[in-house]
Each structure stands twice: as C-alpha cells, then as structure tokens.
Enzyme design. Structure first.
Site, PDB file in Angstrom:
ATOM      1  N   ARG A   1       0.830  -1.212   0.000  1.00 51.50           N
ATOM      2  CA  ARG A   1       0.000   0.000   0.000  1.00 51.50           C
ATOM      3  C   ARG A   1       0.861   1.257   0.000  1.00 51.50           C
ATOM      4  NH1 ARG A   1      -4.963  -1.735   3.988  1.00 51.50           N
ATOM      5  NH2 ARG A   1      -5.827  -3.292   2.600  1.00 51.50           N
TER       6      ARG A   1
ATOM      7  N   ARG B   1      -3.376   6.509   0.756  1.00 52.80           N
ATOM      8  CA  ARG B   1      -3.981   7.672   1.407  1.00 52.80           C
ATOM      9  C   ARG B   1      -3.030   8.464   2.283  1.00 52.80           C
ATOM     10  NH1 ARG B   1      -9.044   4.640   3.957  1.00 52.80           N
ATOM     11  NH2 ARG B   1      -7.547   2.931   3.902  1.00 52.80           N
TER      12      ARG B   1
ATOM     13  N   ARG C   1      -7.134  11.377  -5.822  1.00 53.60           N
ATOM     14  CA  ARG C   1      -8.396  10.727  -5.459  1.00 53.60           C
ATOM     15  C   ARG C   1      -9.552  11.718  -5.523  1.00 53.60           C
ATOM     16  NH1 ARG C   1      -8.902   8.795   0.621  1.00 53.60           N
ATOM     17  NH2 ARG C   1      -9.025  11.052   0.810  1.00 53.60           N
TER      18      ARG C   1
ATOM     19  N   ASP D   1      -6.445  -3.883  -7.545  1.00 49.73           N
ATOM     20  CA  ASP D   1      -7.178  -4.543  -6.468  1.00 49.73           C
ATOM     21  C   ASP D   1      -7.275  -6.021  -6.804  1.00 49.73           C
ATOM     22  OD1 ASP D   1      -9.818  -5.498  -4.974  1.00 49.73           O
ATOM     23  OD2 ASP D   1      -9.104  -3.677  -3.987  1.00 49.73           O
TER      24      ASP D   1
ATOM     25  N   TYR E   1     -14.913 -13.039  -1.446  1.00 48.66           N
ATOM     26  CA  TYR E   1     -15.605 -11.833  -1.917  1.00 48.66           C
ATOM     27  C   TYR E   1     -16.786 -12.202  -2.810  1.00 48.66           C
ATOM     28  CZ  TYR E   1     -12.410  -8.273  -0.150  1.00 48.66           C
ATOM     29  OH  TYR E   1     -11.701  -7.429   0.661  1.00 48.66           O
TER      30      TYR E   1
END
Length: 353
Positions: free
Chosen positions: A28, A32, A41, A78, A155
C-alpha cells in the site's frame, strides 16, 4: 560489468542472490497517507477509475517511486480487478472495498463463469505495466498484483468483505462441491492473469490471500493451499524464473503451510517474530516483512531500531524488507521517507549479531 549491474536489486534478492542490503518496498505504498494520492483521489473518486484508467494508475503507482525510490514498484490494482473478466460484476466502494452485485451462491451461477481473456477483459494492464517498466528501468523491480482463489471466492460468495465469513464457510462446510468448482475456476483464471502480467512486464508477482488466515489450519489445507499451489504450478510451467510472493493476513498459524504453496517468498506479518518465522519456514525459504505498520508512528530512533531488529533476525540472505501489512492511512509521510532512507543505508555486514 556483470549481470548484477543491470538486474534490479529486489529481483536479485528474490532469485536468491546474496546482496549487500535487503531490498525494500511497502505494501500500500501508493495510497492515502500521501498528499499526492489524496489530491488525485479527489479528481478521480472511483477506485476503478484510479486503477483502470492507464495514465491515472501509472501516476498513482509511480508516486511513491518518485518520493522514496523503493526497490519495488507495484502495480496499483485490487484483487477483484479481474473478476468482471470471468463474468462476476463488481464495484469497489470508497473506504469499504469490493462489492459483488450478484454474489455467487448457486451451481448455475458458477456454471455461467467463463475463462479469463486478459487482453480483452483487462487491456489497461499491459499499458500500465509497460509504462512502469520503462519509467523505473533497472533502478527498481516492477511487481505484479493478483488475488488468491480463496480470498476471491470469499468476496464473490459473501458479496463484500466480512468479519465472520459465515456465508462462504457455510458453503465450504455444507456444500463444498460448489465451492471447489469455483476455486478451481478462479485458480485457473488467476494463473492466466499472473502469466499475462509477467508477459506485460511484471518481474515478480505477489499473490494476496488476504482472508486465508480466517481458516483453521485443516480448512486452509482443503480450501486455500491446494488452489495456491494450482496457481503457482501453472505460472512456474511457463515462467519458471519469475519469483512469486505469497501473502496471507493473520498467517501465524499457517506459516509452514504457506511454505508448501510453491511460492518462492513468504510474506510474514508482525504477529510472528522474524527469527521464529525463519526457523519455522526453513533455510531454503525466502521471506518478506515484517514490521508492524504502527511502528511508523514512532520516533525515528524507534523506527530505526525496529528495522535493524528485523534485518538481524532475517539474516543476510533471502529477505525483502517490508511491513507486515499495508502502510496505514494516517502515517506521517516523513516517517515513510525515513523508513526507506534507513533501509537503503543498511549494510548487511554491519547488522549481524
């Protein structure tokens, strides 16, 4: 000049060569905690846009490269990205993760799935990976990014992330035949996808089995491990020289099993002491990790001490320095910079003992 001068540092270590310091990247690392990412973003609020519009995904992937010069630059993606290519409709909700619009619960739904054709379904992948390779040259290693069968099945069956995994466990324990069919189809699709990423420029591929740590060891042996093996065996048949990394979140109880998957490198989380992980995995297995991401909230001295501790315990061969999981969103950017600076100043000869 020998081969080593043109082969990137992380790739050399991943292949088992002796290097003067452990290569370093962060999971990651695009995300963010970086202002540059938050600004992008705001402009592209959809995760799918950020990861599937080539120029945006390239920019996001390269933000940490430009800021910190890590030894690994990973495709911004992803794990669910290839699912629409099998006929599984999905979206990625900001802050919540993947949403599967029609969760797979029946034999009919699984029968309708079709093989992945990455060139047609994921045309952006080639553009992104080729651009990353061209941008970093031999100065860094480009990593591919795929999900593992169990986690993708979780998922697809749950419909979204879960705290209990009760729907897929219900299927696993009461109707395993359907689940095994789904896992087989997913494994074959992921193998195709991983091979495609390598053909497009990925030099190492990391497979994320994020939710396999939710399985008891005996269930890991039934529903996760055989399908990890199925992916890795197929990739190794065509691309035997591409190192493969396996990550499982919460993997302390299944560490030895991860070593049986066919992966070249096991990503270790911080719940295991790195010296113990080394002992449990055996001398032949290469490792990645395993600082607690929370360490990056500490002082510079604390961060340095923890890096040195991990590197000493990992020893002077077959270790890629990383966090045990992804960097946390509120992490100070200057601490990330310090982590990379400290790691790159290491000399393995000087950190023994």
């Amino acid at each position: 000049m020998g081969v080593s001068s043109t082969t990137p540092h992380l790739l050399r270590a991943a292949r088992g060569e002796v290097v003067d310091r452990p290569p370093v990247w962060m999971m990651r690392q695009a995300g963010r905690y970086m202002k540059a990412y938050r600004d992008l973003r705001d402009k592209y609020p959809s995760f799918r846009d950020r990861s599937e519009i080539p120029e945006v995904a390239i920019e996001v992937s390269l933000q940490p490269w430009r800021a910190f010069q890590p030894d690994g630059v990973i495709l911004f993606s992803d794990i669910v990205t290839p699912l629409p290519g099998l006929g599984i409709d999905m979206d990625i909700a900001e802050g919540k993760g993947p949403i599967i619009h029609s969760p797979l619960r029946t034999q009919e739904q699984i029968d309708r799935l079709h093989p992945l054709e990455p060139e047609a379904a994921l045309p952006f992948i080639k553009t992104i990976l080729q651009a990353l390779r061209s941008e970093v040259g031999n100065q860094s290693t480009v990593l591919g990014f795929v999900g593992a069968p169990w986690t993708l099945a979780a998922y697809a069956v749950e419909g979204k992330g879960s705290k209990t995994y009760s729907i897929i466990k219900n299927m696993a324990f009461s109707d395993p035949t359907i689940l095994h069919q789904l896992l087989t189809k997913l494994a074959d699709a992921i193998a195709i996808y991983a091979r495609y990423q390598i053909d497009c420029g990925a030099q190492v591929v990391q497979m994320f089995d994020s939710w396999a740590g939710q399985l008891s060891p005996q269930d890991y042996d039934t529903f996760a491990l055989p399908y990890q093996k199925r992916v890795f065996q197929q990739v190794k048949q065509t691309h035997p020289d591409t190192p493969l990394i396996l990550l499982v979140s919460g993997s302390a109880g299944v560490l030895e099993r991860m070593g049986q998957s066919g992966a070249d490198i096991v990503s270790v989380d911080w719940a295991v002491d790195m010296a113990d992980a080394r002992a449990r995995l055996g001398k032949q297995m290469k490792v990645q990790g395993n600082l607690d991401p929370g360490v990056l909230f500490g002082s510079k001295q604390f961060i340095r001490d923890r890096i040195l501790d991990t590197v000493r315990k990992a020893g002077n061969w077959g270790h890629i320095l990383n966090l045990g999981h992804g960097v946390l969103p509120e992490t100070p950017e200057e601490n990330v910079a310090f982590f990379f600076e400290t790691a790159k100043e290491l000399n393995l000869a000087g950190v023994k003992g």
